[in-house]
Design a protein around this motif. Sequence first.
Motif, PDB file in Angstrom:
ATOM      1  N   PRO A 146       8.862 -19.811 -26.138  1.00 11.72           N
ATOM      2  CA  PRO A 146       8.821 -20.418 -27.464  1.00 11.72           C
ATOM      3  C   PRO A 146       7.587 -20.036 -28.276  1.00 11.72           C
ATOM      4  O   PRO A 146       7.673 -19.895 -29.503  1.00 11.72           O
ATOM      5  CB  PRO A 146       8.836 -21.920 -27.148  1.00 11.72           C
ATOM      6  CG  PRO A 146       9.625 -22.007 -25.879  1.00 11.72           C
ATOM      7  CD  PRO A 146       9.192 -20.807 -25.098  1.00 11.72           C
ATOM      8  N   VAL A 157      13.981 -14.947 -23.543  1.00 15.65           N
ATOM      9  CA  VAL A 157      12.705 -15.479 -24.024  1.00 15.65           C
ATOM     10  C   VAL A 157      11.547 -15.188 -23.078  1.00 15.65           C
ATOM     11  O   VAL A 157      10.385 -15.406 -23.443  1.00 15.65           O
ATOM     12  CB  VAL A 157      12.790 -16.999 -24.295  1.00 15.65           C
ATOM     13  CG1 VAL A 157      13.752 -17.298 -25.429  1.00 15.65           C
ATOM     14  CG2 VAL A 157      13.152 -17.772 -23.038  1.00 15.65           C
ATOM     15  N   CYS A 162      14.700 -23.868 -29.763  1.00 19.90           N
ATOM     16  CA  CYS A 162      14.707 -23.222 -28.444  1.00 19.90           C
ATOM     17  C   CYS A 162      15.084 -24.242 -27.384  1.00 19.90           C
ATOM     18  O   CYS A 162      14.300 -25.144 -27.063  1.00 19.90           O
ATOM     19  CB  CYS A 162      13.356 -22.599 -28.115  1.00 19.90           C
ATOM     20  SG  CYS A 162      13.418 -21.639 -26.577  1.00 19.90           S
TER      21      CYS A 162
END
Length: 238
Positions: free
Chosen positions: A110, A60, A81
């Motif tokens: 995110p 991420v 997430c």
Amino acid sequence: MSTTLKDKTVLVVGRGSGIARAVSDAAMQEGARVIAAGRNRAALRESYRRSAATVATVDVTDEGSITALAAEVGVVDHVVCAASARARGAVAELEPDAILRSFHTKVVGPIMLTKHFAPTMPESGSFVLLSGVAALEPDPGFLAVAATNGAVNTVVRSLAVELAPIRVNAVSPGTIDTGAWDALGEQGKAELFGRLSAANPARRIGTPEDVAHAILFALTNTFLTGVCLPVDGGQPLV
């Protein structure tokens, strides 16, 4: 009004243990198709080898990796997430790289997930991010954690407005026995958990399943958006 996860696709980003695993298991029990994604695909495969979840790779902190994941898995109904990178330590001990890694993992990452998954997500879809009790309970040694979690709380409100009617929420765990505290050693962990259990109104330490239940509520309650649900045993009250 609530909806069901039956036959819905839920992307769960995080490790193959702790909260991420509890969410994956709970969602599958409700009939969802789960895609478990994380940086270490081999470790995820081992963790989920007896599970019906599909395993995928994503970092991420790398937008290119998120773009590739979105292209690989296609349309999903919900994204959770649970990725984290805690920057614990007193202010005199904190390093910029650790703070930035925490922020990129829990805030920027995110946001990029919503950027690449929201365009194809159905209007009934949702995102759930993970905040944390440190945002509400200033404590020496948790400055960077508090700042990161506080940012998550702000992000969900902004995204809920911008992405509507897609819903965006956060869940804020208190002290949860995920294994993250094992580094304290058996005695140190027992002493910490004993002290916190005696002080918080719930009189116990939380479990990953406690958090997973709240996340499933956020995924399925269609009138819930832009909020941060505390699952912390009342820890900030004392």
